[in-house]
Design a protein around this motif. Structure first.
Motif, PDB file in Angstrom:
ATOM      1  N   GLY A  64       0.019  -1.098 -33.405  1.00 53.21           N
ATOM      2  CA  GLY A  64      -1.060  -2.072 -33.373  1.00 53.21           C
ATOM      3  C   GLY A  64      -0.708  -3.454 -33.859  1.00 53.21           C
ATOM      4  O   GLY A  64      -1.580  -4.311 -34.002  1.00 53.21           O
ATOM      5  N   GLN A  65       0.601  -3.718 -34.120  1.00 50.58           N
ATOM      6  CA  GLN A  65       1.005  -5.060 -34.545  1.00 50.58           C
ATOM      7  C   GLN A  65       0.762  -6.038 -33.400  1.00 50.58           C
ATOM      8  O   GLN A  65       1.091  -5.748 -32.248  1.00 50.58           O
ATOM      9  CB  GLN A  65       2.485  -5.062 -34.918  1.00 50.58           C
ATOM     10  CG  GLN A  65       2.936  -6.263 -35.720  1.00 50.58           C
ATOM     11  CD  GLN A  65       3.117  -5.933 -37.188  1.00 50.58           C
ATOM     12  OE1 GLN A  65       3.264  -4.781 -37.535  1.00 50.58           O
ATOM     13  NE2 GLN A  65       3.074  -6.928 -38.034  1.00 50.58           N
ATOM     14  N   SER A  66       0.205  -7.195 -33.700  1.00 49.18           N
ATOM     15  CA  SER A  66      -0.132  -8.171 -32.661  1.00 49.18           C
ATOM     16  C   SER A  66       1.114  -8.821 -32.081  1.00 49.18           C
ATOM     17  O   SER A  66       2.177  -8.860 -32.718  1.00 49.18           O
ATOM     18  CB  SER A  66      -1.043  -9.259 -33.223  1.00 49.18           C
ATOM     19  OG  SER A  66      -0.334 -10.105 -34.104  1.00 49.18           O
ATOM     20  N   SER A  67       0.974  -9.332 -30.872  1.00 50.68           N
ATOM     21  CA  SER A  67       2.074 -10.046 -30.224  1.00 50.68           C
ATOM     22  C   SER A  67       2.528 -11.223 -31.071  1.00 50.68           C
ATOM     23  O   SER A  67       3.721 -11.495 -31.196  1.00 50.68           O
ATOM     24  CB  SER A  67       1.633 -10.520 -28.834  1.00 50.68           C
ATOM     25  OG  SER A  67       2.644 -11.269 -28.209  1.00 50.68           O
ATOM     26  N   ARG A  68       1.567 -11.916 -31.664  1.00 55.29           N
ATOM     27  CA  ARG A  68       1.900 -13.082 -32.495  1.00 55.29           C
ATOM     28  C   ARG A  68       2.728 -12.669 -33.708  1.00 55.29           C
ATOM     29  O   ARG A  68       3.711 -13.340 -34.068  1.00 55.29           O
ATOM     30  CB  ARG A  68       0.607 -13.761 -32.936  1.00 55.29           C
ATOM     31  CG  ARG A  68       0.814 -15.023 -33.745  1.00 55.29           C
ATOM     32  CD  ARG A  68      -0.519 -15.688 -34.038  1.00 55.29           C
ATOM     33  NE  ARG A  68      -0.360 -16.897 -34.812  1.00 55.29           N
ATOM     34  CZ  ARG A  68      -1.350 -17.690 -35.183  1.00 55.29           C
ATOM     35  NH1 ARG A  68      -2.591 -17.387 -34.829  1.00 55.29           N
ATOM     36  NH2 ARG A  68      -1.122 -18.764 -35.889  1.00 55.29           N
ATOM     37  N   SER A  69       2.366 -11.583 -34.358  1.00 52.69           N
ATOM     38  CA  SER A  69       3.108 -11.106 -35.525  1.00 52.69           C
ATOM     39  C   SER A  69       4.517 -10.673 -35.140  1.00 52.69           C
ATOM     40  O   SER A  69       5.478 -10.920 -35.878  1.00 52.69           O
ATOM     41  CB  SER A  69       2.367  -9.948 -36.193  1.00 52.69           C
ATOM     42  OG  SER A  69       1.130 -10.370 -36.701  1.00 52.69           O
ATOM     43  N   LEU A  70       4.646 -10.039 -33.989  1.00 54.47           N
ATOM     44  CA  LEU A  70       5.968  -9.597 -33.540  1.00 54.47           C
ATOM     45  C   LEU A  70       6.852 -10.784 -33.176  1.00 54.47           C
ATOM     46  O   LEU A  70       8.059 -10.772 -33.422  1.00 54.47           O
ATOM     47  CB  LEU A  70       5.821  -8.642 -32.356  1.00 54.47           C
ATOM     48  CG  LEU A  70       5.101  -7.325 -32.673  1.00 54.47           C
ATOM     49  CD1 LEU A  70       4.883  -6.502 -31.404  1.00 54.47           C
ATOM     50  CD2 LEU A  70       5.880  -6.511 -33.699  1.00 54.47           C
ATOM     51  N   ALA A  71       6.251 -11.803 -32.582  1.00 53.05           N
ATOM     52  CA  ALA A  71       7.016 -13.013 -32.269  1.00 53.05           C
ATOM     53  C   ALA A  71       7.498 -13.676 -33.549  1.00 53.05           C
ATOM     54  O   ALA A  71       8.633 -14.182 -33.621  1.00 53.05           O
ATOM     55  CB  ALA A  71       6.154 -13.982 -31.461  1.00 53.05           C
ATOM     56  N   ARG A  72       6.647 -13.681 -34.575  1.00 50.88           N
ATOM     57  CA  ARG A  72       7.048 -14.258 -35.859  1.00 50.88           C
ATOM     58  C   ARG A  72       8.179 -13.450 -36.489  1.00 50.88           C
ATOM     59  O   ARG A  72       9.115 -14.008 -37.082  1.00 50.88           O
ATOM     60  CB  ARG A  72       5.847 -14.301 -36.797  1.00 50.88           C
ATOM     61  CG  ARG A  72       6.085 -15.096 -38.091  1.00 50.88           C
ATOM     62  CD  ARG A  72       4.990 -14.847 -39.089  1.00 50.88           C
ATOM     63  NE  ARG A  72       4.972 -13.435 -39.480  1.00 50.88           N
ATOM     64  CZ  ARG A  72       3.934 -12.826 -40.025  1.00 50.88           C
ATOM     65  NH1 ARG A  72       2.806 -13.485 -40.219  1.00 50.88           N
ATOM     66  NH2 ARG A  72       4.000 -11.545 -40.363  1.00 50.88           N
ATOM     67  N   LEU A  73       8.133 -12.112 -36.348  1.00 49.34           N
ATOM     68  CA  LEU A  73       9.201 -11.280 -36.889  1.00 49.34           C
ATOM     69  C   LEU A  73      10.532 -11.606 -36.221  1.00 49.34           C
ATOM     70  O   LEU A  73      11.569 -11.732 -36.889  1.00 49.34           O
ATOM     71  CB  LEU A  73       8.849  -9.802 -36.713  1.00 49.34           C
ATOM     72  CG  LEU A  73       9.855  -8.806 -37.283  1.00 49.34           C
ATOM     73  CD1 LEU A  73       9.129  -7.599 -37.894  1.00 49.34           C
ATOM     74  CD2 LEU A  73      10.827  -8.306 -36.219  1.00 49.34           C
ATOM     75  N   LEU A  74      10.515 -11.759 -34.902  1.00 44.42           N
ATOM     76  CA  LEU A  74      11.746 -12.119 -34.197  1.00 44.42           C
ATOM     77  C   LEU A  74      12.253 -13.484 -34.638  1.00 44.42           C
ATOM     78  O   LEU A  74      13.469 -13.701 -34.773  1.00 44.42           O
ATOM     79  CB  LEU A  74      11.512 -12.102 -32.685  1.00 44.42           C
ATOM     80  CG  LEU A  74      11.368 -10.720 -32.042  1.00 44.42           C
ATOM     81  CD1 LEU A  74      10.934 -10.847 -30.581  1.00 44.42           C
ATOM     82  CD2 LEU A  74      12.685  -9.943 -32.133  1.00 44.42           C
ATOM     83  N   SER A  75      11.342 -14.411 -34.878  1.00 49.33           N
ATOM     84  CA  SER A  75      11.738 -15.733 -35.372  1.00 49.33           C
ATOM     85  C   SER A  75      12.379 -15.621 -36.752  1.00 49.33           C
ATOM     86  O   SER A  75      13.371 -16.301 -37.051  1.00 49.33           O
ATOM     87  CB  SER A  75      10.508 -16.645 -35.426  1.00 49.33           C
ATOM     88  OG  SER A  75      10.845 -17.908 -35.948  1.00 49.33           O
ATOM     89  N   SER A  76      11.824 -14.744 -37.598  1.00 49.43           N
ATOM     90  CA  SER A  76      12.395 -14.525 -38.934  1.00 49.43           C
ATOM     91  C   SER A  76      13.807 -13.957 -38.822  1.00 49.43           C
ATOM     92  O   SER A  76      14.712 -14.341 -39.579  1.00 49.43           O
ATOM     93  CB  SER A  76      11.510 -13.567 -39.732  1.00 49.43           C
ATOM     94  OG  SER A  76      10.225 -14.113 -39.940  1.00 49.43           O
ATOM     95  N   GLY A 103       0.528 -10.829 -25.434  1.00 48.97           N
ATOM     96  CA  GLY A 103      -0.826 -10.424 -25.771  1.00 48.97           C
ATOM     97  C   GLY A 103      -1.807 -11.458 -25.288  1.00 48.97           C
ATOM     98  O   GLY A 103      -1.433 -12.568 -24.913  1.00 48.97           O
ATOM     99  N   GLU A 104      -3.061 -11.105 -25.320  1.00 50.80           N
ATOM    100  CA  GLU A 104      -4.101 -12.037 -24.904  1.00 50.80           C
ATOM    101  C   GLU A 104      -4.183 -13.181 -25.908  1.00 50.80           C
ATOM    102  O   GLU A 104      -4.230 -12.968 -27.123  1.00 50.80           O
ATOM    103  CB  GLU A 104      -5.448 -11.315 -24.848  1.00 50.80           C
ATOM    104  CG  GLU A 104      -6.596 -12.202 -24.383  1.00 50.80           C
ATOM    105  CD  GLU A 104      -7.915 -11.457 -24.348  1.00 50.80           C
ATOM    106  OE1 GLU A 104      -8.942 -12.101 -24.098  1.00 50.80           O
ATOM    107  OE2 GLU A 104      -7.899 -10.235 -24.588  1.00 50.80           O
ATOM    108  N   ARG A 105      -4.155 -14.406 -25.406  1.00 54.53           N
ATOM    109  CA  ARG A 105      -4.226 -15.556 -26.289  1.00 54.53           C
ATOM    110  C   ARG A 105      -5.668 -15.766 -26.750  1.00 54.53           C
ATOM    111  O   ARG A 105      -6.557 -15.994 -25.945  1.00 54.53           O
ATOM    112  CB  ARG A 105      -3.723 -16.823 -25.582  1.00 54.53           C
ATOM    113  CG  ARG A 105      -3.527 -17.986 -26.541  1.00 54.53           C
ATOM    114  CD  ARG A 105      -2.919 -19.170 -25.850  1.00 54.53           C
ATOM    115  NE  ARG A 105      -2.482 -20.172 -26.799  1.00 54.53           N
ATOM    116  CZ  ARG A 105      -2.024 -21.368 -26.459  1.00 54.53           C
ATOM    117  NH1 ARG A 105      -1.940 -21.709 -25.191  1.00 54.53           N
ATOM    118  NH2 ARG A 105      -1.645 -22.225 -27.391  1.00 54.53           N
TER     119      ARG A 105
END
Length: 299
Positions: A64-76, A103-105
């Protein structure tokens, strides 16, 4: 691996001088990756490959992790590996070419102009807390401040005669913002009361014991104002969103709104063009004779 992480976090603190909030975000993300590596028996960062990261991203997405959170993890992860490569500890970046599931914006929630006026134009009781809270609300909406910028604001950053406030934003970038007439009036009513509380430092917004208000306290006061004046949930960023949307709706000047918000990338600011279009579409649906829905009079 944790030793390398500690060295990287120290690098972020001392050399990159990232904010505590940003550092906490990096730490949360990278500890997830380190935990995954331990489960996979990976003992060195050099052992983490792209297929491992894809597996971790898929696992977090299923949870259930959001697309935004996953994108931030990859950036980290990319930031960590830039550091590791510079230090000669790795020669690759496992996040290269990877992206988070789309994910849906979600458009940010905001107040329309009438609701913003309802919030700010209510009567203000003649006491310490009421005048302080009114000044905070007016400044959030007048100048589009982030929560961290308002909490960190000091007296020497305010120039009420010139109608300006100087804030320290993300990446330690300083920008000067206009302060509207109503916000100046609210601050002028608040500052004499502030002085009577024997402030511990130069903080603009303090509690009755003289200490600087923290972020949680400001969020609580804004939420209570939303319930009291509007009967709805309200948070500081909603006032920032409202500031940006109302300004863009009136000016149509995206670049200026970007500067006022302190966005490094204009793509971040463009979300407000979608909000503006929603407003225009609503007006069109209500007003255009060929857009109005046919009344269900026939059966």
């Amino acid at each position: 691996m944790h030793t390398d992480l500690d060295a990287y976090f120290q690098h972020l603190r001392s050399e990159r001088q990232v904010s505590p909030h940003t550092l906490d975000g990096y730490r949360r993300d990278l500890l997830k990756v380190a935990d995954y590596c331990e489960r996979q028996a990976l003992r060195q960062w050099s052992g983490l490959k792209a297929h491992h990261l894809r597996q971790l991203i898929a696992e977090l997405h299923r949870k259930g992790q959001s697309s935004r959170s996953l994108a931030r993890l990859l950036s980290s992860v990319r930031g960590l590996y830039r550091y590791l490569n510079q230090e000669g500890l790795c020669q690759h970046d496992p996040a290269t070419g990877l992206s988070a599931p789309k994910g849906e914006r979600r458009l940010p929630r905001l107040l329309d102009t009438d609701r913003a006026m309802q919030l700010l134009d209510g009567g203000v009781e003649d006491d310490f807390i009421a005048h302080r809270d009114q000044a905070m609300l007016e400044l959030f909406y007048s100048s589009g401040l982030r929560l961290s910028e308002l909490v960190g604001l000091n007296l020497d950053q305010l120039d009420l005669a010139a109608g300006l406030v100087r804030v320290l934003g993300k990446g330690n970038k300083v920008r000067e913002l206009p302060v509207g007439r109503k916000a100046r009036e609210a601050l002028q009513a608040w500052l004499p009361l502030r002085a009577l509380a024997h402030p511990a430092d130069g903080a603009v917004f303090i509690g009755q014991q003289g200490r600087r208000l923290g972020a949680r306290a400001v969020q609580l006061r804004v939420r209570q104002a939303g319930v009291r004046e509007l009967g709805q949930h309200l948070h500081p960023h909603m006032l920032r969103h409202s500031f940006a949307s109302h300004l863009l709706e009136s000016s149509q000047d995206l670049r200026s709104v970007q500067e006022l918000l302190g966005h490094a990338d204009i793509g971040t600011t463009q979300i407000y063009t979608h909000l503006d279009f929603q407003h225009l579409a609503k007006v069109y649906d209500q007003a255009h004779p060929r857009a109005k829905r046919k009344q269900d009079t026939d059966t």
